[in-house]
Design an enzyme around this catalytic site. Structure first.
Site, PDB file in Angstrom:
ATOM      1  N   LYS A  70     -13.060   5.129   7.779  1.00  0.00           N
ATOM      2  CA  LYS A  70     -13.277   6.471   6.954  1.00  0.00           C
ATOM      3  C   LYS A  70     -15.369   6.236   6.193  1.00  0.00           C
ATOM      4  CE  LYS A  70     -12.764   5.969   2.284  1.00  0.00           C
ATOM      5  NZ  LYS A  70     -14.219   6.135   1.022  1.00  0.00           N
TER       6      LYS A  70
ATOM      7  N   HIS B 182       0.933  -1.451  -0.124  1.00  0.00           N
ATOM      8  CA  HIS B 182       0.094   0.320   0.252  1.00  0.00           C
ATOM      9  C   HIS B 182       0.673   1.270   0.286  1.00  0.00           C
ATOM     10  CE1 HIS B 182      -3.155  -2.542  -0.080  1.00  0.00           C
ATOM     11  NE2 HIS B 182      -3.666  -2.688   1.018  1.00  0.00           N
TER      12      HIS B 182
END
Length: 898
Positions: free
Chosen positions: A566, A140
């Site tokens: 999120k 990532h």
């Protein structure tokens, strides 16, 4: 005994002075004076010696683009250097603590705790048998630094170590100082910003470096520390099993990354094996130099003699050469044959090892023979470490996990079976489950994964991946690539689809054989709330039951921390994950299935970061089976594994936590949480979630986010091979969690780590709650203490004065409606956290407060320069490069990206 010649303030001071000299030499005295004016003004304001930041603003406003670049490079390079100074200080503290026996969270401390609880050797062995720790390295894109820059920083670090730990003559010290100056000069002259996006191969090579150069070296030292502690505390022998296994997504994680092709995955598998095997040959060569015993002086033993004879039959030519070279040295003869068998792994020639287990059996036979001949010290010093290394890394170095989005499998199957008139798209969930189950259990295939003509590109890619996985398992071994993770898994059919594709490709042959652990990644609220529906359907399914049995009855389930945060905000996401972990444990217990949780943690607090050992100890007892898997991402990998001593320390802390957590779970399988605690956090979490969602749904929020943070710069930073967004849609939902967190961190307004706390806890208090209950929860419940301490860290790293500078870039209406709300929530969170913890300051640890005090005056100017550049509608190429550099510098200063 003095272990070190220096201390952190000396390193910081001397590195800062050296950098100043290099800036003057490489640019000009005027440029150095500008940097110093800004630096001194920032320090004066932070110390309360100046009323405002006017001097900084005035200086920045007067700079030319060339001078802006110098300022950005100066502060960025400073942070890179003091990060090394702080790393060196951490090493000092580790060494001194080990020497004095005061190191917390060590494996010795864990073993001593077990002994103090009056556990016998058999029980300790049971605890250790349950433990398996699987750090999983991902690609990532949160590592902002270039590979070249990291290499130079490693060199600087080695020079600092030499100055600190080695007794040097004046001349030798002068040489090291000269080399250090040369390296820092080269660092100053090296571009900090990547001119191209890294390729998947670059990311895989990065992960491989840590495996090869650090973990391969230190793993045996962790085992040695554990075995020494066990021997000291227990009279009876305790057999220490395999406790670690390293895995990787770099080169195999297809989700959202179109550049992860079968060719890249195959190249990664091949390269990792080509790295591991020579390392083993080198160690066998070293061992041959030690084991020079003459046959007339020892009895090699029946087991070793038999294995030696069998090896001679497999490699007669090599055996003759070994007997000629080492006529009366059985160990060396055997080791010569072993080196050749390692060389011939996957070779066209016969005689190569078929599996790591064969190599381990030969090593074990040598160790057994040495011990029988009174050479215990040789076995411990030279043979046992090799056993641990081979057992941990095998021939694969790091096992790869495949991953893709569930929609890709659904669409591929629908298209593939449509040729036979089967309307998979039109089926209900139950119909899909029935169809897939019947197809998996029948003998004849439904689709031909090799016949892909006429299919869409995406379907061809999916089918080819499964075909190639079968090939890879045959060539590199099943353990090299034996896990398939399904992102955004929301139905049982999503898991059965992967089982079906594996069956059609020959990776699965039920009953009896399943070459894949199929791992649902539960990250949406819908998936987490429906965990019993999903997992219960699977555990009751005939085909999946057989697959699970073939995999030893262990079900791995991945939890997504990033997207959950999120979607729901910090407090709600953490409480949801805690509750759902307990729920999953209950489900697997109901079906008598062993669960291994895979924690998809990021480096930042809002993505599940924070001290790993605290997080492991804070998990619900019901979930602590002993096996645990978690992601290691971005800059976290460098911080935890670039330095050998720090890497060893991290591995020890993980083991300490997991051993203690597993024994606690054995003693108390279910945690008895007071109902008022559960009600308190449930009420607070729901109110926090509503506040967070309301913020994201506020009219104009996306415009505010895109204006008041450097998200548009971050999206084009060339940080990783994977795109920052899932599509071209400009929405928070579409944005990946990493750039979302990264952007707020840059703007010093880390709302993903604390927004909603104030509203949540106030809602609990307004509903008749008591602050004393929250204080009791903090004092007595490790889970609550951990999440509150993590939120506190995010609060401490946020700076509303700086954040306001970014907010001023947005329309005045958005400032009034959105930033005012954010500031109010921040101030309320600070108040409530201090009320609960009883602390007058946010920071819990003195060293962390000192760390922030050292960094903040140097991060502030980079923030203000970044705001200035963001405010300009037209930038030159040099200014755009400087803007990207400010992102690098702030990331280095915050020691955190996403």
């Amino acid at each position: 005994m003095e272990l070190h010649a220096r201390e952190v303030n000396q390193d910081v001071r001397e590195l800062g002075t050296l950098l100043g000299e290099i800036i003057t030499e490489q640019t000009s005295k005027e440029a150095f004076d500008i940097v110093e004016r800004i630096r001194n003004a920032a320090i004066a304001y932070r110390r309360g010696e100046a009323d405002d930041r006017a001097v900084i603003h005035e200086t920045l406003d007067s700079l030319s683009p060339e001078q802006e670049d110098v300022v950005a490079r100066a502060f960025t390079t400073y942070f890179e250097l003091i990060n090394l100074a702080e790393e060196r200080q951490r090493v000092r503290e580790i060494r001194e603590g080990a020497q004095e026996g005061t190191l917390d969270d060590s494996v010795r401390e864990a073993v001593e705790e077990l002994a103090e609880r009056d556990l016998d050797a058999e029980t300790v062995e049971r605890v250790l048998d349950d433990v398996l720790i699987q750090p999983t390295f991902t690609a990532h894109p949160t590592e902002a630094r270039r590979k070249t820059v990291k290499a130079k920083l490693r060199s600087v670090s080695m020079h600092l170590e030499k100055l600190d730990e080695v007794r040097l003559t004046d001349h030798e010290e002068a040489d090291v100082q000269r080399e250090l100056e040369a390296e820092v000069t080269s660092l100053w002259q090296t571009p900090q910003v990547r001119d191209r996006r890294p390729e998947v191969t670059d990311e895989a090579l990065n992960v491989q470096w840590y495996m090869e150069n650090v973990l391969f070296e230190v793993i045996s030292e962790v085992y040695d520390a554990l075995e020494r502690a066990v021997d000291d505390e227990f009279d009876e022998e305790v057999d220490v099993p395999k406790l670690y296994e390293f895995r990787s997504w770099a080169g195999s994680d297809r989700d959202g990354n179109p550049f992860v092709t079968p060719e890249v995955t195959e190249e990664t598998l091949d390269r990792q094996q080509s790295v591991a095997l020579p390392l083993y040959r080198d160690r066998l060569k070293t061992l041959s130099g030690v084991l020079s015993q003459d046959a007339s002086q020892i009895d090699a033993g029946e087991r070793l003699e038999k294995r030696l004879e069998n090896h001679r039959e497999r490699l007669p030519g090599v055996a003759a050469e070994a007997e000629d070279r080492y006529p009366d040295e059985p160990y060396r003869q055997k080791l010569k044959l072993m080196r050749e068998s390692v060389l011939r792994v996957n070779d066209v020639r016969s005689g190569g090892y078929e599996s790591p287990e064969e190599l381990l059996a030969d090593i074990d036979a040598i160790a057994e023979s040495l011990r029988a001949n009174g050479a215990e010290s040789i076995a411990e010093a030279y043979v046992d470490p090799l056993t641990r290394t081979v057992d941990t890394f095998g021939f694969a170095l790091a096992s790869l996990d495949l991953r893709d989005h569930r929609a890709k499998h659904t669409n591929a199957i629908a298209e593939a079976v449509d040729e036979d008139g089967i309307d998979y798209d039109g089926m209900s969930e139950d119909e899909r489950v029935d169809f897939l189950t019947e197809a998996i259990l029948q003998d004849r295939p439904v689709i031909d994964v090799e016949d892909r003509d006429g299919f869409s590109d995406e379907t061809q890619r999916v089918l080819r991946r499964f075909e190639k996985t079968a090939d890879w398992q045959r060539e590199y071994g099943v353990d090299a690539i034996d896990t398939y993770c399904i992102s955004w898994c929301e139905e049982a059919s999503h898991v059965l689809e992967v089982l079906f594709l594996g069956d059609q490709a020959g990776i699965v042959d039920l009953p009896g054989y399943c070459g894949l652990d199929i791992v649902p990644l539960l990250e949406s609220k819908y998936a987490l709330d429906g965990a019993r529906r999903i997992m219960g359907t699977l555990f009751e399914n005939d085909a999946y039951q057989q697959a699970l049995q073939a995999r030893g009855g262990v079900q791995e389930i991945m939890l997504g921390y990033s997207d959950s945060n999120k979607e729901n905000g910090f407090l709600a996401a953490n409480w949801s994950l805690f509750r759902n972990q307990r729920r999953l444990a209950n489900i697997t217990d109901d079906y008598d299935v062993e669960m291994r949780l895979f924690h998809g943690r990021g480096g930042s607090i809002s993505r599940g970061g924070g001290p790993m050992n605290d997080a492991m100890l804070a998990l619900p007892n019901e979930t602590v089976s002993g096996q645990i898997k978690f992601t290691e991402q971005g800059e976290t990998i460098s911080e935890k594994y670039a330095n050998r001593r720090i890497a060893e320390r991290n591995l020890e802390q993980m083991l300490n936590a997991q051993v203690r957590a597993r024994h606690n779970a054995m003693e108390q399988p279910e945690e008895d949480l007071p109902e008022e605690w559960v009600e308190a956090i449930s009420t607070a979490a729901e109110a926090a979630r509503e506040a967070y969602v309301d913020l994201l749904e506020t009219d104009g929020f996306v415009d505010f986010f895109e204006t008041a943070t450097p998200i548009t710069v971050i999206e084009n930073l060339n940080m990783g091979s994977r795109p920052a967004s899932r599509s071209e849609d400009r929405s928070v939902d579409d944005l990946r969690a990493i750039p979302w967190v990264f952007s707020w961190t840059q703007a010093r307004c880390i709302i993903p780590g604390w927004y909603g706390l104030a509203t949540g806890f106030q809602a609990y208090l307004d509903d008749g709650g008591d602050i004393e209950v929250l204080q009791e929860m903090y004092d007595e419940w490790l889970y609550f203490q951990t999440i509150l301490d993590n939120a506190t860290l995010a609060l401490a790293r946020s700076e509303m004065e700086i954040a306001e500078q970014y907010a001023n870039l947005a329309d005045e209406d958005l400032q009034d409606r959105i930033f005012a709300d954010i500031r109010g929530e921040y101030e309320g969170a600070v108040d409530v956290v201090q009320s609960i913890t009883g602390r007058e300051t946010l920071i819990k640890r003195d060293w962390l407060e000192e760390n922030l005090e050292r960094r903040n005056p140097y991060v502030d100017p980079l923030n203000l320069l970044q705001v200035r550049l963001l405010s300009q509608s037209h930038l030159t190429e040099e200014e755009r490069r400087t803007l990207r550099l400010t992102v690098q510098g702030i990331a280095a200063g915050m020691k955190n990206t996403g």
